[in-house]
Scaffold this active site. Sequence first.
Site, short mmCIF file in Angstrom:
data_model
loop_
_atom_site.label_atom_id
_atom_site.label_comp_id
_atom_site.label_asym_id
_atom_site.label_seq_id
_atom_site.Cartn_x
_atom_site.Cartn_y
_atom_site.Cartn_z
N GLU A 91 0.84 -1.21 0.00
CA GLU A 91 0.00 0.00 0.00
C GLU A 91 0.87 1.25 0.00
O GLU A 91 0.48 2.28 -0.56
CB GLU A 91 -0.98 -0.05 1.19
CG GLU A 91 -2.05 -1.10 0.94
CD GLU A 91 -2.66 -1.72 2.18
OE1 GLU A 91 -2.48 -1.18 3.29
OE2 GLU A 91 -3.32 -2.77 2.01
N SER A 203 -4.83 -12.20 3.39
CA SER A 203 -6.07 -12.89 3.76
C SER A 203 -5.86 -14.08 4.68
O SER A 203 -6.57 -15.08 4.58
CB SER A 203 -6.84 -13.31 2.49
OG SER A 203 -7.23 -12.15 1.76
C1 PEP Z 1 -1.71 -6.72 5.13
O1 PEP Z 1 -2.22 -5.70 5.55
O2 PEP Z 1 -0.50 -6.77 4.97
C2 PEP Z 1 -2.58 -7.87 4.85
C3 PEP Z 1 -2.01 -9.01 4.53
O3 PEP Z 1 -3.93 -7.68 4.95
P1 PEP Z 1 -5.07 -8.82 5.02
O4 PEP Z 1 -4.63 -9.81 6.06
O5 PEP Z 1 -6.31 -8.07 5.42
O6 PEP Z 1 -5.17 -9.43 3.66
#
Ligand code: PEP
Length: 244
Positions: A91, A203
Amino acid sequence: MPRKIAVGNWKMNGTAADLDQIKALAPTAASAGVATLICPPASLISRAAGLGVDIGAQDCHAGVSGAHTGDLSAEMLADAGATHIITGHSERRQDHNETDADIAAKTQAVWRAGLTAIICIGESEAQYRAGETLDVIAAQLAGSVPTGAGPQNTIVAYEPIWAIGTGLTPTVDEIAKVHAFIRAQLAKALPEGAEVSLLYGGSVKASNAAEIFAVADVDGALVGGASLKAADFGPIVTALATAS
Ligand code: PEP
């Protein structure tokens, strides 16, 4: 042996009321016997530190101090109570145009402050579909992981971008292949590279954690959504502790 660690990344979520989630997680973290880290927003770090779970930051500036409005140095985050700092989360790479060189500089800043860097790498959906995953990973490792990295100052998180927050995950065979590749690349490039802990992220939740932690070369997880509530993250920490 690489150290097992469960890391929660709260992203831009959480206010003072959510510190209760860290307090609620603390007994599970203590009894599980694996390193457990929550990376809340920077606004909560100083209040989260000391609640019984290690606390990390989600990003830092590469410099020590100066005219950088809105930024925080690794030294400031250490002063607030952080022990680890995430660098190169997808991100940040996407929203803030961070390059591998930026991430390498931030990682060196983390080390300069005496903290551990959690360096994130991972391919996009288009790169995955084009079969470019290992090429992307090799380039990101070469560009984002400075020489000087080792188990004492660095953790590497493999996070396929298309799996973050989507509910999608690679197959366990795909995770195994990428993690084995990362392990081999680090072992080749660094004197103690084989001992660096490797996290899978994307996830991860209580229902798939045990299956993912059973994969060779997976030493833990970087968890987003399922780290916000102790009731969701606690079972992931426990699954890591019981994984062989
Ligand atoms: C993350 O924020 O690095 C991430 C893996 O998010 P999520 O577990 O929600 O997919």
